[in-house]
Design a protein around this motif. Structure first.
Motif, short mmCIF file in Angstrom:
data_model
loop_
_atom_site.label_atom_id
_atom_site.label_comp_id
_atom_site.label_asym_id
_atom_site.label_seq_id
_atom_site.Cartn_x
_atom_site.Cartn_y
_atom_site.Cartn_z
N ALA A 178 -20.68 -40.00 -96.95
CA ALA A 178 -21.68 -40.04 -95.88
C ALA A 178 -22.18 -41.45 -95.61
CB ALA A 178 -22.85 -39.12 -96.23
N ARG A 179 -22.14 -42.29 -96.62
CA ARG A 179 -22.64 -43.67 -96.46
C ARG A 179 -21.72 -44.52 -95.59
NH1 ARG A 179 -24.06 -44.70 -102.87
NH2 ARG A 179 -25.67 -43.08 -103.05
N HIS A 180 -20.49 -44.07 -95.37
CA HIS A 180 -19.52 -44.91 -94.66
C HIS A 180 -18.94 -44.25 -93.41
CE1 HIS A 180 -19.37 -48.14 -97.64
NE2 HIS A 180 -19.44 -47.20 -98.57
N LEU A 181 -19.50 -43.14 -92.98
CA LEU A 181 -18.95 -42.45 -91.82
C LEU A 181 -19.02 -43.28 -90.55
CD1 LEU A 181 -20.23 -38.78 -92.32
CD2 LEU A 181 -17.90 -39.65 -92.63
N ARG A 182 -20.02 -44.14 -90.44
CA ARG A 182 -20.22 -44.92 -89.22
C ARG A 182 -19.70 -46.36 -89.33
NH1 ARG A 182 -23.50 -42.15 -85.69
NH2 ARG A 182 -24.70 -40.41 -86.57
N ASP A 183 -18.99 -46.68 -90.40
CA ASP A 183 -18.44 -48.03 -90.54
C ASP A 183 -17.40 -48.29 -89.46
OD1 ASP A 183 -20.04 -48.14 -92.73
OD2 ASP A 183 -18.44 -48.52 -94.19
N ARG A 184 -17.20 -49.56 -89.15
CA ARG A 184 -16.22 -49.89 -88.11
C ARG A 184 -14.81 -49.69 -88.65
NH1 ARG A 184 -15.26 -56.35 -87.94
NH2 ARG A 184 -15.77 -56.85 -90.10
N PRO A 185 -13.86 -49.36 -87.77
CA PRO A 185 -12.48 -49.14 -88.21
C PRO A 185 -11.80 -50.47 -88.57
CG PRO A 185 -12.63 -48.96 -85.83
CD PRO A 185 -14.04 -49.10 -86.34
N MET A 186 -10.69 -50.37 -89.23
CA MET A 186 -9.87 -51.54 -89.52
C MET A 186 -8.67 -51.55 -88.57
SD MET A 186 -8.26 -50.18 -93.14
CE MET A 186 -7.47 -48.55 -93.25
N ARG A 187 -8.24 -52.73 -88.22
CA ARG A 187 -7.03 -52.87 -87.40
C ARG A 187 -5.84 -52.99 -88.36
NH1 ARG A 187 -8.06 -54.14 -82.04
NH2 ARG A 187 -10.22 -54.73 -81.59
N VAL A 188 -4.91 -52.05 -88.25
CA VAL A 188 -3.79 -52.03 -89.19
C VAL A 188 -2.46 -52.00 -88.45
CG1 VAL A 188 -5.04 -50.93 -91.08
CG2 VAL A 188 -3.89 -49.50 -89.38
N GLN A 189 -1.46 -52.58 -89.11
CA GLN A 189 -0.07 -52.40 -88.73
C GLN A 189 0.59 -51.59 -89.84
OE1 GLN A 189 2.14 -55.86 -87.46
NE2 GLN A 189 0.26 -56.91 -86.84
N ILE A 190 1.34 -50.57 -89.47
CA ILE A 190 1.97 -49.68 -90.45
C ILE A 190 3.47 -49.70 -90.22
CG2 ILE A 190 2.04 -47.35 -91.41
CD1 ILE A 190 -0.74 -46.92 -90.01
N ARG A 191 4.20 -50.13 -91.23
CA ARG A 191 5.67 -50.16 -91.15
C ARG A 191 6.21 -49.08 -92.09
NH1 ARG A 191 9.45 -54.24 -89.73
NH2 ARG A 191 11.48 -53.20 -89.52
N ILE A 192 6.91 -48.11 -91.53
CA ILE A 192 7.49 -47.02 -92.30
C ILE A 192 9.00 -47.16 -92.28
CG2 ILE A 192 7.69 -44.51 -92.57
CD1 ILE A 192 5.01 -44.27 -91.10
N ASP A 193 9.59 -47.42 -93.44
CA ASP A 193 11.02 -47.71 -93.55
C ASP A 193 11.36 -48.84 -92.57
OD1 ASP A 193 11.21 -45.79 -95.54
OD2 ASP A 193 11.69 -44.18 -94.13
N ASP A 194 12.39 -48.67 -91.78
CA ASP A 194 12.80 -49.73 -90.85
C ASP A 194 12.41 -49.42 -89.41
OD1 ASP A 194 13.98 -51.29 -92.87
OD2 ASP A 194 15.81 -50.07 -92.80
N ARG A 195 11.47 -48.51 -89.24
CA ARG A 195 11.05 -48.14 -87.89
C ARG A 195 10.10 -49.18 -87.30
NH1 ARG A 195 9.00 -42.36 -89.56
NH2 ARG A 195 10.07 -42.65 -91.54
N PRO A 196 9.90 -49.17 -86.00
CA PRO A 196 8.96 -50.13 -85.39
C PRO A 196 7.55 -49.96 -85.96
CG PRO A 196 10.32 -49.09 -83.71
CD PRO A 196 10.60 -48.35 -84.98
N ARG A 197 6.81 -51.06 -86.00
CA ARG A 197 5.45 -51.01 -86.54
C ARG A 197 4.54 -50.18 -85.65
NH1 ARG A 197 7.18 -56.22 -87.73
NH2 ARG A 197 6.88 -56.84 -89.92
N LEU A 198 3.65 -49.46 -86.31
CA LEU A 198 2.57 -48.77 -85.61
C LEU A 198 1.33 -49.65 -85.67
CD1 LEU A 198 2.98 -45.26 -87.31
CD2 LEU A 198 3.81 -45.90 -85.04
N ARG A 199 0.61 -49.74 -84.59
CA ARG A 199 -0.65 -50.49 -84.56
C ARG A 199 -1.78 -49.51 -84.24
NH1 ARG A 199 3.27 -54.05 -83.03
NH2 ARG A 199 3.06 -56.18 -83.85
#
Length: 334
Positions: A178-199
């Motif tokens: 509950a203390r962190h529900l309103r925290d700002r999101p993080m900007r991430v890049q996700i690379r799964i195997d050799d597929r294109p990155r997800l942002r």
């Protein structure tokens, strides 16, 4: 299961050689625990186990590796998430099985086994020799059996008070969350195997081997512990309303969970725009900007209530607990 099942230790008629790796901080009465475990194993026809205590400098891996060198067939991990994770790291790739004797609160692997904090069930599961050969995830020089995470899930663990956990159990995590529900999101890049990155602008990225969270809630219904894949959950809620909708869908086990994307891969690299809290199997590790996980297929023998290939590891846990209580009672009468 494949031919790897032939590696399962038999122990003959004399029972299995075992060791207990225990975190003394998590145990109220270590002498009583030792008596209970020794007597129950003796009643089952097993030899007395070796006992190792964890330390601040070595939370279990070194003790487990020593037990393996000593020729044991099975290691009991007795403690919280950190103890279990350390024992796993000492057993990956060996023929020695892991059994969980949960102590404290909120042990994630025990939750997926349906054992909660049931010592009797943990003993009985080991004695009955139900086994599954599981995948594990590798992160740096550590391993996880349940899930690794970056972001909100690790923040929740960080914010959860140990005293509250000891008093009320897993619901303490709800207070931390509950203390962190309103925290700002993080900007991430996700690379799964050799597929294109997800942002994504995400609150949490979970990389899971099995899908059950604290309190028995199943987040990832398709995650199986021995399919050679890691399941990736990307959580993107941006408001309290989003969180409530997501949580309600998970509790109801809906097919579609709003604000959650699910992927699958064998190698997953999550990179954030800033350092984030990180966790493995409910235990915090050093914060960082990257979480790099790879699957190690069929790398760990785990003692389970149900040895067949059901996705849920917790089948027959209640029955094992009842039989375990009988075993302990018989041992006390001898």
């Amino acid at each position: 299961m494949d031919a790897g099942q032939d590696r399962r230790p038999s122990g003959g008629d004399g029972g299995l050689r075992s060791a207990v790796v225990v975190n003394p901080v998590k145990v109220d009465d270590l002498d009583e625990l030792r008596r209970t475990v020794n007597d129950a194993l003796s009643a089952a026809g097993w030899p007395a186990p070796q006992w190792f205590e964890t330390t601040v400098d070595d939370p279990g891996r070194g003790q487990t590796e020593q037990a393996v060198k000593d020729g044991v067939d099975l290691v009991f991990a007795c403690g919280g998430d950190g103890t279990v994770m350390s024992c796993v790291s000492g057993l990956v790739g060996t023929d020695v099985a892991l059994a969980v004797l949960p102590q404290g609160t909120g042990n994630l692997l025990a939750a997926n086994l349906g054992l909660s904090t049931d010592l009797a069930a943990g003993l009985q599961v080991a004695v009955e020799r139900g086994r599954r050969l599981l995948d594990v995830g590798a992160v740096e020089d550590k391993y996880f059996t349940v899930m690794a995470g970056m972001g909100f899930d690790a923040q929740m663990l960080e914010a959860t008070n140990e005293t509250t956990k000891a008093r009320i159990g897993w619901p303490a995590y709800v207070v931390g969350a509950a203390r962190h529900l309103r925290d700002r999101p993080m900007r991430v890049q996700i690379r799964i195997d050799d597929r294109p990155r997800l942002r994504r602008r995400a609150r949490s990225v979970l990389i899971a081997n099995v899908g059950r969270l604290q309190g028995g809630v199943r987040l990832l219904t398709e995650a199986e512990p021995d399919d050679g894949w890691l399941d990736v959950a990307v959580l993107t809620p941006r408001s309290l309303r989003h969180w409530l909708a997501l949580g309600w869908a998970v509790i109801r086990r809906s097919g579609q969970v709003p604000r959650m994307e699910v992927y699958r891969g064998r190698r997953v690299v999550v990179t954030s725009n800033r350092a984030q809290p990180r966790e493995l199997d409910g235990d915090l590790i050093t914060p960082g900007r990257q979480l790099h996980a790879e699957v190690r297929p069929q790398a760990l023998w785990l003692c389970v209530p149900q040895p067949e290939d059901a996705p849920d590891l917790a089948v027959d846990a209640q029955g094992a607990g009842e039989r375990g209580e009988q075993l302990i009672e018989e041992a006390r009468r001898e």
